[in-house]
Scaffold this motif. Structure first.
Motif, PDB file in Angstrom:
ATOM      1  N   ALA A  47       0.829  -1.207   0.000  1.00 39.27           N
ATOM      2  CA  ALA A  47       0.000   0.000   0.000  1.00 39.27           C
ATOM      3  C   ALA A  47       0.861   1.255   0.000  1.00 39.27           C
ATOM      4  CB  ALA A  47      -0.938  -0.002   1.205  1.00 39.27           C
ATOM      5  N   GLY A  48       0.573   2.165  -0.925  1.00 44.96           N
ATOM      6  CA  GLY A  48       1.309   3.420  -1.043  1.00 44.96           C
ATOM      7  C   GLY A  48       2.370   3.404  -2.119  1.00 44.96           C
ATOM      8  N   ASP A  49       2.755   2.213  -2.624  1.00 48.07           N
ATOM      9  CA  ASP A  49       3.764   2.147  -3.685  1.00 48.07           C
ATOM     10  C   ASP A  49       3.185   2.642  -5.004  1.00 48.07           C
ATOM     11  OD1 ASP A  49       5.589   1.162  -1.949  1.00 48.07           O
ATOM     12  OD2 ASP A  49       5.489  -0.924  -2.633  1.00 48.07           O
ATOM     13  N   LYS A  50       4.077   3.220  -5.849  1.00 46.46           N
ATOM     14  CA  LYS A  50       3.656   3.755  -7.131  1.00 46.46           C
ATOM     15  C   LYS A  50       4.519   3.175  -8.245  1.00 46.46           C
ATOM     16  CE  LYS A  50       2.201   8.234  -5.183  1.00 46.46           C
ATOM     17  NZ  LYS A  50       2.378   9.710  -5.250  1.00 46.46           N
ATOM     18  N   VAL A  51       3.893   2.980  -9.423  1.00 48.08           N
ATOM     19  CA  VAL A  51       4.622   2.536 -10.615  1.00 48.08           C
ATOM     20  C   VAL A  51       4.119   3.345 -11.805  1.00 48.08           C
ATOM     21  CG1 VAL A  51       5.062   0.186  -9.803  1.00 48.08           C
ATOM     22  CG2 VAL A  51       2.976   0.678 -11.101  1.00 48.08           C
ATOM     23  N   GLN A  52       4.973   3.439 -12.823  1.00 46.39           N
ATOM     24  CA  GLN A  52       4.625   4.148 -14.053  1.00 46.39           C
ATOM     25  C   GLN A  52       4.365   3.121 -15.153  1.00 46.39           C
ATOM     26  OE1 GLN A  52       4.527   7.589 -14.070  1.00 46.39           O
ATOM     27  NE2 GLN A  52       3.774   7.684 -16.187  1.00 46.39           N
ATOM     28  N   SER A  53       3.282   3.299 -15.897  1.00 43.84           N
ATOM     29  CA  SER A  53       2.982   2.428 -17.035  1.00 43.84           C
ATOM     30  C   SER A  53       2.411   3.283 -18.156  1.00 43.84           C
ATOM     31  CB  SER A  53       1.979   1.336 -16.653  1.00 43.84           C
ATOM     32  OG  SER A  53       1.719   0.488 -17.740  1.00 43.84           O
ATOM     33  N   GLY A  54       3.146   3.370 -19.258  1.00 45.47           N
ATOM     34  CA  GLY A  54       2.712   4.239 -20.331  1.00 45.47           C
ATOM     35  C   GLY A  54       2.632   5.668 -19.827  1.00 45.47           C
ATOM     36  N   PRO A  55       1.556   6.385 -20.132  1.00 48.68           N
ATOM     37  CA  PRO A  55       1.434   7.773 -19.661  1.00 48.68           C
ATOM     38  C   PRO A  55       0.847   7.882 -18.260  1.00 48.68           C
ATOM     39  CG  PRO A  55      -0.390   7.252 -21.114  1.00 48.68           C
ATOM     40  CD  PRO A  55       0.473   6.019 -21.058  1.00 48.68           C
ATOM     41  N   PHE A  56       0.589   6.739 -17.584  1.00 50.31           N
ATOM     42  CA  PHE A  56      -0.134   6.762 -16.314  1.00 50.31           C
ATOM     43  C   PHE A  56       0.771   6.353 -15.150  1.00 50.31           C
ATOM     44  CE2 PHE A  56      -3.468   5.974 -19.484  1.00 50.31           C
ATOM     45  CZ  PHE A  56      -4.328   7.026 -19.183  1.00 50.31           C
ATOM     46  N   GLU A  57       0.411   6.857 -13.967  1.00 49.02           N
ATOM     47  CA  GLU A  57       1.051   6.458 -12.719  1.00 49.02           C
ATOM     48  C   GLU A  57       0.000   5.767 -11.861  1.00 49.02           C
ATOM     49  OE1 GLU A  57       4.175   8.634  -9.883  1.00 49.02           O
ATOM     50  OE2 GLU A  57       2.109   9.317  -9.507  1.00 49.02           O
ATOM     51  N   LEU A  58       0.350   4.582 -11.346  1.00 47.78           N
ATOM     52  CA  LEU A  58      -0.568   3.807 -10.518  1.00 47.78           C
ATOM     53  C   LEU A  58      -0.063   3.795  -9.085  1.00 47.78           C
ATOM     54  CD1 LEU A  58      -0.656   2.377 -13.512  1.00 47.78           C
ATOM     55  CD2 LEU A  58      -1.953   0.622 -12.287  1.00 47.78           C
ATOM     56  N   GLU A  59      -0.966   4.035  -8.132  1.00 53.39           N
ATOM     57  CA  GLU A  59      -0.656   3.938  -6.705  1.00 53.39           C
ATOM     58  C   GLU A  59      -1.505   2.833  -6.096  1.00 53.39           C
ATOM     59  OE1 GLU A  59      -0.671   6.534  -2.545  1.00 53.39           O
ATOM     60  OE2 GLU A  59      -1.087   7.517  -4.463  1.00 53.39           O
ATOM     61  N   PHE A  60      -0.836   1.879  -5.463  1.00 53.13           N
ATOM     62  CA  PHE A  60      -1.528   0.739  -4.854  1.00 53.13           C
ATOM     63  C   PHE A  60      -2.179   1.194  -3.551  1.00 53.13           C
ATOM     64  CE2 PHE A  60      -0.975  -3.692  -2.806  1.00 53.13           C
ATOM     65  CZ  PHE A  60      -2.240  -4.085  -3.241  1.00 53.13           C
ATOM     66  N   GLN A  61      -3.514   0.995  -3.452  1.00 53.66           N
ATOM     67  CA  GLN A  61      -4.258   1.420  -2.272  1.00 53.66           C
ATOM     68  C   GLN A  61      -4.373   0.323  -1.225  1.00 53.66           C
ATOM     69  OE1 GLN A  61      -5.352   4.645  -1.931  1.00 53.66           O
ATOM     70  NE2 GLN A  61      -4.265   4.981  -3.861  1.00 53.66           N
ATOM     71  N   GLY A  62      -3.982  -0.910  -1.567  1.00 52.16           N
ATOM     72  CA  GLY A  62      -4.063  -2.009  -0.616  1.00 52.16           C
ATOM     73  C   GLY A  62      -5.116  -3.025  -0.988  1.00 52.16           C
ATOM     74  N   LEU A  63      -5.216  -4.087  -0.166  1.00 49.48           N
ATOM     75  CA  LEU A  63      -6.139  -5.189  -0.406  1.00 49.48           C
ATOM     76  C   LEU A  63      -7.385  -5.044   0.447  1.00 49.48           C
ATOM     77  CD1 LEU A  63      -3.590  -8.156  -0.430  1.00 49.48           C
ATOM     78  CD2 LEU A  63      -4.638  -7.039  -2.402  1.00 49.48           C
ATOM     79  N   GLN A  64      -8.511  -5.456  -0.121  1.00 49.15           N
ATOM     80  CA  GLN A  64      -9.785  -5.357   0.583  1.00 49.15           C
ATOM     81  C   GLN A  64     -10.596  -6.621   0.323  1.00 49.15           C
ATOM     82  OE1 GLN A  64     -11.968  -1.764  -0.257  1.00 49.15           O
ATOM     83  NE2 GLN A  64     -13.944  -2.674   0.313  1.00 49.15           N
ATOM     84  N   PRO A  65     -11.050  -7.345   1.383  1.00 50.68           N
ATOM     85  CA  PRO A  65     -11.840  -8.563   1.167  1.00 50.68           C
ATOM     86  C   PRO A  65     -13.247  -8.229   0.675  1.00 50.68           C
ATOM     87  CG  PRO A  65     -11.675  -8.078   3.511  1.00 50.68           C
ATOM     88  CD  PRO A  65     -10.804  -7.080   2.801  1.00 50.68           C
ATOM     89  N   HIS A  66     -13.800  -9.158  -0.079  1.00 51.75           N
ATOM     90  CA  HIS A  66     -15.156  -8.971  -0.602  1.00 51.75           C
ATOM     91  C   HIS A  66     -15.780 -10.342  -0.815  1.00 51.75           C
ATOM     92  CE1 HIS A  66     -18.097  -8.508  -3.973  1.00 51.75           C
ATOM     93  NE2 HIS A  66     -18.498  -7.496  -3.205  1.00 51.75           N
ATOM     94  N   ASN A  67     -17.071 -10.471  -0.534  1.00 51.56           N
ATOM     95  CA  ASN A  67     -17.797 -11.732  -0.719  1.00 51.56           C
ATOM     96  C   ASN A  67     -18.796 -11.601  -1.859  1.00 51.56           C
ATOM     97  OD1 ASN A  67     -16.514 -13.020   1.444  1.00 51.56           O
ATOM     98  ND2 ASN A  67     -17.976 -12.169   2.920  1.00 51.56           N
ATOM     99  N   GLY A  68     -18.768 -12.554  -2.789  1.00 46.69           N
ATOM    100  CA  GLY A  68     -19.745 -12.630  -3.865  1.00 46.69           C
ATOM    101  C   GLY A  68     -20.784 -13.702  -3.567  1.00 46.69           C
ATOM    102  N   PRO A  69     -21.710 -13.955  -4.496  1.00 48.90           N
ATOM    103  CA  PRO A  69     -22.767 -14.935  -4.238  1.00 48.90           C
ATOM    104  C   PRO A  69     -22.233 -16.352  -4.027  1.00 48.90           C
ATOM    105  CG  PRO A  69     -22.757 -14.245  -6.540  1.00 48.90           C
ATOM    106  CD  PRO A  69     -21.837 -13.330  -5.807  1.00 48.90           C
ATOM    107  N   ASN A  70     -21.172 -16.725  -4.747  1.00 46.38           N
ATOM    108  CA  ASN A  70     -20.612 -18.075  -4.598  1.00 46.38           C
ATOM    109  C   ASN A  70     -19.087 -18.054  -4.599  1.00 46.38           C
ATOM    110  OD1 ASN A  70     -20.568 -17.320  -7.298  1.00 46.38           O
ATOM    111  ND2 ASN A  70     -20.760 -19.419  -8.050  1.00 46.38           N
ATOM    112  N   TYR A  71     -18.517 -16.933  -4.141  1.00 50.88           N
ATOM    113  CA  TYR A  71     -17.061 -16.823  -4.093  1.00 50.88           C
ATOM    114  C   TYR A  71     -16.649 -15.779  -3.060  1.00 50.88           C
ATOM    115  CZ  TYR A  71     -17.852 -12.604  -6.897  1.00 50.88           C
ATOM    116  OH  TYR A  71     -18.281 -11.384  -7.354  1.00 50.88           O
ATOM    117  N   THR A  72     -15.380 -15.841  -2.668  1.00 45.38           N
ATOM    118  CA  THR A  72     -14.758 -14.794  -1.859  1.00 45.38           C
ATOM    119  C   THR A  72     -13.548 -14.279  -2.639  1.00 45.38           C
ATOM    120  OG1 THR A  72     -13.338 -16.366  -0.695  1.00 45.38           O
ATOM    121  CG2 THR A  72     -15.474 -15.865   0.298  1.00 45.38           C
TER     122      THR A  72
END
Length: 661
Positions: free
Chosen positions: A526-551
Motif C-alpha cells: 500500500a502506497g507504492d507507485k509505478v509508471q505504465s505508459g502515460p499513467f502512474e498507478l498507486e496501490f491502495q491495498g487489499l480489501q476482502p469482498h464476498n460474492g454470491p458463490n465466491y470470496t
C-alpha cells in the motif's frame, strides 16, 4: 418428468433424422416427389424436438435439479441466474446439445427458405443434413447423454468451472457454433451437387448466403472468444495460438476463401471444382475442431472432454463424412466442367490469388497444430509448437494478401487494367506512406516493421473507401449525383467495403499492441507507485469482498496522469467456494483505443503483492475491426441479390411462355 421428456425428445429426433437422411435420397434417385417431400417437414420436426430437449435441460439448470448428473456437475444453487442458463452449454454434454440444436435450426431454415430450390437439390441437401444430425444425436445418446439421473439426488451442486462464470460464456459458444455448424449447409450443398452431378452458377447463388451467414457468426464468435480470454485469464494476451483457438481459426480462413470463390463461380461460372472442394474442406475443418476440443488429445483451457471413447466416436464421424465427401468428390470431379476462362489480371484473378494465400495460411496453421500430435503418436516424443512458429510462417503469407486486397474489388471481371486501378489507388498509397513516416517520426524508436504494418492497415482503410468512391463516380460527376450514386450502390458493395475496412482496423490494432505495449512485473505494498505508459498507478491495498458463490481479495489502484487524478482500477484474486478454485480478475481501464491492464498476483512472505501492469496502445482496434467485419457480413446478407435460391417465375410470365410455345 421434464428430464425424461427431454431425453425422449432426443430419441424421437434421432428417428426423424434417420427418416430424413434416407427417404429423400431414395426419392431423388427414383424421381418420387412424395418421398422427396418428406425432407422439409422432417427437418422442421427435428428442430422442434431438439429444441424441446434443450429447453428441458435448461429448466433443469434454472431450477437447480441436482438429480440430473449434468446439472450436479456443472451448477450450484447460489450461482447467478445468467450463469445457470449459460452453464447449460458450459460443459461437454450441454454444449453438444447446443451444437445439434443449431445444426437442426439450420436444416429448418433450409427447409423454410428453400421453397424455390430445385426439388432434387433440396431433398439431397436436407438428406445430407439428416446424416450429420443422426450421427451427432447417436454420439450424444450413446456417449454424452445430458439427462442421466443420480439416485439419491445430491443436496448441492459442484458449481460451474469458475473461468466459465462470465458473460463471455453466454455469447462466445453460441456465435462460434453458428459459424461452425453453419458451414454444414455449404457442405451439404456440395455433397448434394456431387450426388446429382450438377454444379452451376445458380448453385453458387444458393450457397453464398449460407457461407456469408456462417462466416459472419464465426468472425463474431472468434472475436468474442479472443476478448474473453484477454480479460478473463489475466495473461494480458489477445491470441495465444492455442491449438483449440487454431481449430476455430482454420474454418474461418477456409470459409473466407470459400466466400470469395463462390463469388467467382456465381458471376463467371469459373472455379466450380475448387469451390465445391472448399465447401467440403471448410466444414471438415469445423469437424476437426470439434474432435480436437472433445477427444482429449489436446490439453487446453478451451478443451471440454478427456474421455477417449468420445474421441473415438467423433473420429469415426470425422472419417465417415470427410472421407466419404472426398471419395465422392474424386469420383465426380472428372465429370464436372471447369467453367469459364478469365485473364490473370482480372477480378477473378485477384480472387484466385486471395484463395491461394488463404489456403496456404490455413495449411500453415493446420500443420503447426497437428504436427505435435502426429509426432507424439509415431515416436512418443512430445514437442510444443507455439507463437514463434506461427508468427514466422503465418505472417509472411498474409502480408502479400493484405497488400493485394484493395486491388480486387476495383478490377473488372474477365479482364482488368492493373495500371488504371493502381492510378486510382495513388491517394490510398500516399496516405499509407505518410502514416508510416508519421509513425517513425512521432513514435521515437519505433521499429520500421511496425510502421510498415500500421501503413498496411491504413492502406486497407483507404482502399476500401476508394472503392466506394470510384463506384459512385467521384471526380467524374457532380457532388449531388455522386451522393445519389453512392446511396444507390448495392448493399453487398458496402458490406465488402466494411469488411475490408474492419480488416484494416484489426491490422492496426495487432501491429500497434505488438510493437508498442509495455509490461511491468513488480511487488507492491500500500502506497507504492509505478509508471505504465502515460499513467502512474498507486496501490491502495487489499480489501476482502464476498460474492454470491465466491470470496475475493480486491486490489485497488488509483490512476493519475501528469499528477492529475484519472480514475481507479481494481484487480482481484477470487476463490470459488464449491470448487475451491482460484481465478484472477483483471482490472482494465480503457482510454480511447488503448487500455491499462492490471493483474493482481499472490502475496509474498514480506507482505507485498505481485502485480503485473501492461500498457496496451490501440489494443481495442483488434476487436473494433472484427465488429466492422461482422457488420459488413450482415449488410451483405441484406442485399436483395443474395436472396436464398433462384427467382421463381410469376404466373403471368409462365402463362406467356406456355402460350408462345
Amino acid at each position: 418428468m421434464i428430464v425424461e421428456l427431454g431425453h425422449y425428445a432426443l430419441v424421437m429426433a434421432l428417428a426423424i433424422a434417420l427418416l430424413q437422411s434416407v427417404l429423400p435420397i431414395i426419392g431423388s434417385r427414383r424421381g418420387d416427389a412424395a418421398l422427396m417431400a418428406v425432407a422439409p417437414p422432417a427437418a422442421v420436426t427435428s428442430f422442434a424436438l431438439v429444441a424441446l430437449s434443450f429447453t428441458a435441460l435448461t429448466i433443469s439448470y434454472v431450477t437447480s435439479d441436482f438429480s440430473v448428473q449434468n446439472v450436479w456437475e456443472n451448477s450450484h444453487s447460489l450461482k447467478p441466474m445468467i450463469y445457470k442458463i449459460s452453464g447449460v452449454w458450459g460443459n461437454h454434454e450441454g454444449s453438444m446439445l447446443l451444437w445439434i440444436l443449431i445444426l437442426v435450426f439450420f436444416s429448418a431454415l433450409v427447409a423454410y427458405f428453400g421453397a424455390n430450390l430445385p426439388a432434387v437439390l433440396k431433398a439431397n441437401v436436407l438428406a445430407v443434413q439428416g446424416w450429420i444430425t443422426a450421427s451427432f444425436l447417436l454420439f450424444v445418446l450413446l456417449t454424452s447423454n445430458p439427462f442421466n439421473r443420480l439416485n439419491p439426488a445430491p443436496i448441492e451442486g459442484r458449481d460451474l468451472n469458475p473461468i466459465l462464470q462470465d458473460i463471455g460464456l453466454a455469447i462466445h459458444p453460441p456465435l462460434l457454433y453458428l459459424g461452425y455448424v453453419g458451414f454444414s449447409v455449404c457442405f451439404s450443398f456440395a455433397v448434394a451437387a456431387l450426388i446429382e452431378g450438377r454444379i452451376d452458377a445458380a448453385w453458387a447463388r444458393w450457397v453464398r448466403p449460407w457461407t456469408l451467414a456462417a462466416w459472419t457468426a464465426l468472425t463474431a464468435g472468434i472475436s468474442m472468444g479472443s476478448y474473453w480470454a484477454y480479460y478473463e485469464l489475466g495473461w494480458g494476451g489477445w491470441w495465444f495460438w492455442d491449438p483449440v483457438e487454431n481449430a476455430s481459426f482454420m474454418p474461418w480462413l477456409a470459409g473466407t476463401a470459400l466466400l470469395h470463390s463462390a463469388l467467382v463461380m456465381e458471376k463467371r461460372e469459373a472455379l466450380k471444382i475448387w469451390t465445391v472442394l472448399l465447401a467440403i474442406m471448410t466444414f471438415s475443418l469445423s469437424l476437426l475442431g470439434t474432435f480436437l476440443v472433445r477427444s482429449g488429445v489436446l490439453t487446453s483451457v478451451h478443451a471440454f472432454a478427456t474421455d477417449p471413447t468420445r474421441g473415438v466416436f467423433i473420429l469415426a464421424i470425422l472419417v465417415m463424412f470427410i472421407g466419404g465427401a472426398f471419395a465422392l468428390f474424386a469420383l465426380r470431379a472428372q465429370s464436372l466442367s471447369h467453367g469459364g476462362l478469365f485473364a490473370p489480371i482480372s477480378r477473378e484473378g485477384a480472387l484466385v490469388l486471395n484463395n491461394l494465400f488463404l489456403t496456404t495460411a490455413t495449411a500453415t496453421v493446420l500443420v503447426g497444430t497437428l504436427y505435435p500430435l502426429v509426432l507424439e503418436s509415431i515416436t512418443g516424443d512430445t514437442i510444443s509448437v507455439g507463437p514463434p512458429f506461427f508468427n514466422l510462417t503465418f505472417g509472411p503469407v498474409m502480408v502479400p494478401l493484405l497488400l493485394a486486397v484493395p486491388f480486387g474489388p476495383m478490377l473488372a471481371w474477365k479482364r482488368g487494367d492493373i495500371l488504371a486501378v493502381t492510378q486510382r489507388l495513388y491517394a490510398a498509397a500516399g496516405i499509407a506512406l505518410l502514416t508510416a513516416l508519421g509513425v517513425i517520426y512521432f513514435a521515437t524508436g519505433a521499429p520500421v516493421l511496425a510502421a510498415l504494418g500500421i501503413a498496411i492497415g491504413v492502406w486497407l482503410l483507404a482502399g476500401s473507401v476508394t472503392d466506394l468512391a470510384y463506384r459512385a463516380g467521384i471526380g467524374r460527376v457532380t457532388v449531388p449525383v455522386f451522393w445519389q450514386r453512392l446511396k444507390g450502390l448495392p448493399r453487398s458493395a458496402f458490406g465488402t467495403a466494411l469488411a475490408h475496412f474492419g480488416l484494416g482496423i484489426t491490422v492496426i490494432g495487432i501491429v500497434a499492441v505488438t510493437a508498442f505495449s509495455t509490461e511491468l512485473v513488480t511487488s507492491m505494498k500500500a502506497g507504492d507507485k509505478v509508471q505504465s505508459g502515460p499513467f502512474e498507478l498507486e496501490f491502495q491495498g487489499l480489501q476482502p469482498h464476498n460474492g454470491p458463490n465466491y470470496t475475493e481479495l480486491q486490489g485497488r489502484f488509483s490512476v493519475s496522469r501528469d499528477g492529475v487524478a484519472y480514475g481507479e482500477v481494481m484487480s482481484a484474486k477470487r476463490v470459488y467456494t464449491a470448487r475451491q478454485m482460484p481465478t484472477t480478475e483483471a482490472g482494465i481501464m480503457t482510454t480511447g483505443p488503448s487500455q491499462l491492464y492490471v493483474s493482481l498476483g499472490d502475496e509474498t512472505p514480506e507482505g507485498t503483492s505481485i502485480v503485473r501492469v501492461w500498457w496496451k496502445p490501440w489494443v481495442t482496434f483488434i476487436w473494433y475491426g472484427t465488429i466492422f467485419m461482422s457488420i459488413g457480413g450482415i449488410v451483405s446478407l441484406l442485399d436483395r441479390r443474395l436472396r436464398i435460391g433462384a427467382p421463381v417465375a410469376s404466373k403471368k410470365r409462365k402463362t406467356t411462355a406456355e402460350q408462345s410455345a
